[in-house]
Scaffold this motif. Sequence first.
Motif, short mmCIF file in Angstrom:
data_model
loop_
_atom_site.label_atom_id
_atom_site.label_comp_id
_atom_site.label_asym_id
_atom_site.label_seq_id
_atom_site.Cartn_x
_atom_site.Cartn_y
_atom_site.Cartn_z
N ASP A 179 0.98 -1.19 0.07
CA ASP A 179 -0.12 0.13 -0.10
C ASP A 179 0.87 1.30 0.03
OD1 ASP A 179 -2.63 -1.11 -0.09
OD2 ASP A 179 -2.40 -1.69 1.80
N ILE A 180 0.98 2.14 0.97
CA ILE A 180 1.63 3.26 1.05
C ILE A 180 2.99 3.14 1.62
CG2 ILE A 180 -0.50 4.94 1.12
CD1 ILE A 180 0.22 5.26 4.06
N TYR A 181 3.35 1.80 1.92
CA TYR A 181 4.43 1.45 2.35
C TYR A 181 5.16 0.43 1.78
CZ TYR A 181 1.86 2.88 6.58
OH TYR A 181 1.02 3.71 7.24
N CYS A 182 6.39 0.17 1.91
CA CYS A 182 7.04 -1.06 1.12
C CYS A 182 8.02 -1.77 2.06
CB CYS A 182 7.81 -0.42 -0.10
SG CYS A 182 9.09 0.77 0.16
N ASN A 183 8.38 -2.96 1.49
CA ASN A 183 9.44 -3.82 2.19
C ASN A 183 10.65 -3.77 1.34
OD1 ASN A 183 8.01 -5.03 4.40
ND2 ASN A 183 6.86 -6.47 2.98
N ILE A 184 11.72 -3.60 1.92
CA ILE A 184 13.08 -3.72 1.28
C ILE A 184 13.68 -4.89 1.66
CG2 ILE A 184 15.21 -2.26 1.16
CD1 ILE A 184 13.92 0.17 1.67
N LYS A 185 14.25 -5.53 0.81
CA LYS A 185 14.78 -6.83 1.01
C LYS A 185 16.54 -6.83 0.98
CE LYS A 185 14.88 -11.20 1.71
NZ LYS A 185 16.60 -11.36 1.90
N THR A 186 17.24 -6.97 1.95
CA THR A 186 18.53 -7.38 1.99
C THR A 186 18.91 -8.90 2.24
OG1 THR A 186 19.18 -7.12 4.20
CG2 THR A 186 19.08 -5.17 2.76
N PRO A 187 20.01 -9.24 1.94
CA PRO A 187 20.49 -10.79 1.94
C PRO A 187 20.12 -11.01 3.66
CG PRO A 187 22.07 -9.78 0.80
CD PRO A 187 21.33 -8.64 1.21
N GLN A 188 20.06 -10.18 4.46
CA GLN A 188 19.94 -10.46 5.93
C GLN A 188 18.55 -10.03 6.34
OE1 GLN A 188 22.37 -8.15 4.75
NE2 GLN A 188 24.06 -9.52 4.26
N HIS A 189 17.77 -9.20 5.86
CA HIS A 189 16.43 -8.72 6.61
C HIS A 189 15.75 -8.28 5.52
CE1 HIS A 189 18.38 -8.76 10.40
NE2 HIS A 189 19.49 -7.96 10.07
N ILE A 190 14.39 -8.18 6.01
CA ILE A 190 13.33 -7.32 5.29
C ILE A 190 12.70 -6.26 6.21
CG2 ILE A 190 10.99 -7.50 4.45
CD1 ILE A 190 11.36 -10.38 3.65
N TYR A 191 12.99 -4.89 5.65
CA TYR A 191 12.80 -3.69 6.40
C TYR A 191 11.44 -3.18 5.88
CZ TYR A 191 17.64 -3.89 7.44
OH TYR A 191 19.00 -4.24 7.97
N LEU A 192 10.42 -2.96 6.63
CA LEU A 192 9.23 -2.19 6.48
C LEU A 192 9.37 -0.56 6.50
CD1 LEU A 192 6.18 -2.30 5.68
CD2 LEU A 192 5.58 -2.27 8.12
N VAL A 193 9.31 0.15 5.46
CA VAL A 193 9.60 1.58 5.45
C VAL A 193 8.24 2.17 5.24
CG1 VAL A 193 11.96 1.24 4.96
CG2 VAL A 193 10.72 1.50 3.02
N SER A 194 8.29 3.56 5.76
CA SER A 194 7.13 4.39 5.33
C SER A 194 7.32 5.25 4.28
CB SER A 194 6.92 5.41 6.70
OG SER A 194 8.14 6.00 7.09
N GLN A 195 7.64 4.50 3.12
CA GLN A 195 7.67 5.24 1.69
C GLN A 195 7.03 4.33 0.75
OE1 GLN A 195 9.44 7.90 0.78
NE2 GLN A 195 10.03 8.40 2.65
N SER A 196 6.14 4.87 -0.09
CA SER A 196 5.74 4.24 -1.31
C SER A 196 6.76 3.49 -2.18
CB SER A 196 4.83 4.98 -2.10
OG SER A 196 5.57 5.90 -2.71
N LEU A 197 6.60 2.53 -2.74
CA LEU A 197 7.31 1.99 -3.77
C LEU A 197 7.82 3.12 -4.74
CD1 LEU A 197 8.82 -0.51 -4.28
CD2 LEU A 197 7.07 -1.04 -6.15
N LYS A 198 6.91 3.73 -5.24
CA LYS A 198 7.14 4.92 -6.24
C LYS A 198 8.26 6.08 -5.66
CE LYS A 198 4.93 8.64 -9.00
NZ LYS A 198 3.85 9.04 -9.28
N ASN A 199 8.10 6.30 -4.36
CA ASN A 199 9.20 7.19 -3.81
C ASN A 199 10.42 6.35 -3.72
OD1 ASN A 199 7.28 9.27 -3.52
ND2 ASN A 199 6.80 8.90 -1.59
N LEU A 200 10.64 5.27 -3.32
CA LEU A 200 11.68 4.65 -3.07
C LEU A 200 12.28 4.44 -4.49
CD1 LEU A 200 13.68 2.85 -1.47
CD2 LEU A 200 12.09 0.87 -1.94
N GLU A 201 11.57 4.08 -5.73
CA GLU A 201 12.10 4.07 -6.85
C GLU A 201 12.91 5.28 -7.18
OE1 GLU A 201 10.54 2.70 -11.21
OE2 GLU A 201 9.39 3.35 -9.99
N GLN A 202 12.32 6.29 -6.89
CA GLN A 202 12.86 7.44 -7.27
C GLN A 202 14.13 7.81 -6.74
OE1 GLN A 202 9.73 10.51 -6.44
NE2 GLN A 202 8.70 9.76 -8.29
N ARG A 203 14.27 7.08 -5.39
CA ARG A 203 15.75 7.38 -4.61
C ARG A 203 16.68 6.26 -5.15
NH1 ARG A 203 15.28 9.45 0.88
NH2 ARG A 203 13.37 10.51 1.15
N LEU A 204 16.51 5.30 -5.67
CA LEU A 204 17.33 4.22 -6.11
C LEU A 204 17.90 4.58 -7.65
CD1 LEU A 204 15.61 1.05 -4.82
CD2 LEU A 204 17.08 2.67 -3.77
#
Length: 255
Positions: A179-204
């Motif tokens: 929804d308005i949040y997203c999960n970020i996956k690393t080899p070690q963890h999954i982080y729930l962050v208060s950013q939409s996937l669209k906003n995260l995409e703009q940062r990467l």
Amino acid sequence: MAKVKLLIAEDDVVIAQNLALSLEEMGYEVCSVVSTGEELLLEVHKFKPDLAILDITLEGKLDGIDTAAILSRSSEIPFIFMTALSDKDTIDRAKLTSPHAYLVKPFDVRTLQSSIEVAIHNASLRQHHTSTADAESTAETPLAEQPANYLLQNALFVKVRNRLEKISLDNIVWAEAQDIYCNIKTPQHIYLVSQSLKNLEQRLPGKDFMRVHRSYLVRLTAIEAIEDNNILIGGKSIPIGNTHKDSLLKRLQII
């Protein structure tokens, strides 16, 4: 007059049911009762309640304080804590999220009701003062003098409990919309962050990451295989959207 809508996060089923019943008898509308912080964050987006009531001890990866911290950054919905914990460390952590009330179990329904009413009233005042202050600040400060936002170019910082954890961009393998949040996956963890996937995409960086589905973006170098319109990364199957497939294949060296 519309009823005040409440959302409850409590992992004890009996306590949750009794609490919901008591609140409904007081005339409130309990729009949802959940047992994890992750569920509450999704339900907030769905129901847009007037207030969230959070137990500090919850199931899942996020406790009540972690959940409240994300909630406060992503919305203006007020929240109150209810907990059996009254030690200094817990209270100090809770204070950092600026809760509208902190109830120590056991508490009576009169205390709960007064806390809800005061919390909603104070939240309304806070929002009014914030809106007024923001308008005055924007009007008085020339655009050229307003501070810029800076982003560390090779890493992101994610709030995890009472600290900020640094995540190297090179360590991110995929991200999933919630929804308005997203999960970020690393080899070690999954982080729930208060950013939409669209906003995260703009940062990467676009040279390394690509949107492959409305709900997923991936690190291109992390792709292990493509099978039946799915990308395989670390044992996870990620669907490829029809509108993204051609663009993805053009970026891969296929022989």
